[in-house]
Structure formats: C-alpha cells, structure tokens
Design an enzyme around this catalytic site. Structure first.
Site, mmCIF file in Angstrom:
data_model
loop_
_atom_site.group_PDB
_atom_site.id
_atom_site.type_symbol
_atom_site.label_atom_id
_atom_site.label_comp_id
_atom_site.label_asym_id
_atom_site.label_seq_id
_atom_site.Cartn_x
_atom_site.Cartn_y
_atom_site.Cartn_z
ATOM 1 N N CYS A 98 0.093 -41.286 5.251
ATOM 2 C CA CYS A 98 1.521 -41.482 5.502
ATOM 3 C C CYS A 98 1.815 -42.888 5.021
ATOM 4 C CB CYS A 98 1.894 -41.333 6.978
ATOM 5 S SG CYS A 98 3.617 -41.825 7.258
ATOM 6 N N CYS A 101 4.432 -44.785 7.645
ATOM 7 C CA CYS A 101 4.077 -45.159 9.015
ATOM 8 C C CYS A 101 2.782 -44.456 9.422
ATOM 9 C CB CYS A 101 5.217 -44.863 9.980
ATOM 10 S SG CYS A 101 6.059 -43.289 9.701
ATOM 11 N N SER A 102 2.858 -43.426 10.240
ATOM 12 C CA SER A 102 1.624 -42.796 10.719
ATOM 13 C C SER A 102 1.830 -41.312 10.994
ATOM 14 C CB SER A 102 1.144 -43.496 11.996
ATOM 15 O OG SER A 102 2.168 -43.428 12.968
ATOM 16 N N CYS A 103 2.655 -40.636 10.178
ATOM 17 C CA CYS A 103 2.917 -39.214 10.382
ATOM 18 C C CYS A 103 1.608 -38.437 10.276
ATOM 19 C CB CYS A 103 3.928 -38.708 9.365
ATOM 20 S SG CYS A 103 5.522 -39.522 9.565
HETATM 21 FE FE FE Z 1 4.794 -41.661 9.289
#
Ligand code: FE
Length: 194
Positions: A98, A101-103
């Site tokens: 991602c 961010c941190s999907c």
């Molecule tokens: Fe994300």
C-alpha cells in the site's frame, strides 16, 4: 494511555454511540464485527491458501471473486472493500504494497506486519521490487515477471503463493502450517522445510 489515545477513545465512543442512536448499527453487530476482526490472523489466510492448493474448485472461485470465496470459507466481508487474490505462477510473481498508507485485507489476514506500514517498504517495493525481495532472501528467476500491486481503500489484495515442491499428498492442515503473512504479501515464498 497517552493524550492521543485518550482523544481517539473519546472520538470512537462518540461515533459508536451516534451510530447506535441513529439505528445504523446495533451494539450486538458492533461487538460481532470487532470479534471477527480480532479473530482474523495470518493463520486464517494460510488455511484459505491451503484449501486453494487442495481444492481446485475453491482455487478457481478464489481467483475469480476473492470476497465471495473467503465468505464461503467463513470470513465475514460485508461492508468491507473487496478482496482480490493474485496467483503466483512460473511466469509471474506478485507483491502487494500500500503505497499510500497500510491498506491490508485485515478481515482475512489480521493486522499487517509492522514493516508493511514502513515508508521504506512502501517506497522501495515500487522502485526496486527485486532488490526488496533479495533482502528477504527471495530470488525470483530473471524470466519471471514481478508484478507490484497497490492495495487501496477501495480494493485489497493478497497473494496465492505457489505450492512448495515436495508437498504432494500433504493434508490441508500440514500445508497451512507452511504459509506465513509474508508469503501472502509476496515478499517470501513458502517452502516445504522451514
Ligand atoms: Fe492504505
């Protein structure tokens, strides 16, 4: 609890009471949703991978519609972004990142590993995937294409790794023990002897 956590806690309490006041979600539904997220883990993902390796019909459904297939396997996906499953083959090796961010498909794999959220992983995987894989000790032959796929707020991805050689006749349970979160992100490959 620090100031920021206390503030987040207050915001969360305000939001949930508003949702329940307006009849958008009941306390029971909320508790059920939280229990599902807490119960998700790489082990759950590993069971899905092992099932795909041992059940050709399930593998086909998983690749065609990840969301429906994991629901069939008992993962509650309602209200979540769809899940796509990318199959590693002798021609293409998939890596998920991602960049923003941190999907991450949390309902399936649980919380992402810490490095998945790091700026280094997010930036370098796009620029130099082979270099990042080499640092993990993962050597992908030059003639195998590496495909980097961006998980986003709208679509989450996981990798279906290749079944390791030497596992013919293994049970789904034994196969699931070989699969780690990093294999389902694509930075490593499961092996018959860890
Ligand atoms: Fe994300």
């Amino acid at each position: 609890m620090n100031v920021r956590e206390a503030e987040s806690g207050r915001l969360l309490a305000a939001l949930t009471s508003l949702l329940s006041e307006r009849g958008l979600i009941s306390d029971d539904e909320l508790a059920a949703r939280m229990a599902i997220t807490e119960s998700a883990s790489p082990k759950q993902g590993a069971r899905i991978v092992a099932r795909a390796w041992t059940d050709p019909g399930f593998r086909e459904r998983l690749l065609a519609d990840g969301t429906a297939a994991v629901e069939e396997a008992g993962v509650f996906m309602r209200g979540l972004p769809p899940l796509g499953v990318l199959e590693n083959t002798s021609e293409v090796h998939n890596v998920v990142v991602c960049t923003l961010c941190s999907c991450y498909p949390r309902a399936v794999l649980g919380y992402p590993p810490f490095w998945f959220k790091s700026p280094g992983y997010r930036a370098r995987t796009v620029r130099d995937p082979r270099g990042v894989l080499a640092e993990w000790g993962t050597a992908i032959p030059e003639d195998v294409r590496i495909r980097v796929v961006d998980s986003t707020a709208d679509y989450r991805w996981m990798v279906l790794p290749m079944r390791p050689a030497g596992t013919e006749g293994w049970s789904a349970e034994a196969l699931a023990d070989l699969v780690r979160d990093s294999d389902m992100i694509g930075v490593t490959q499961p092996k018959a002897s860890l």
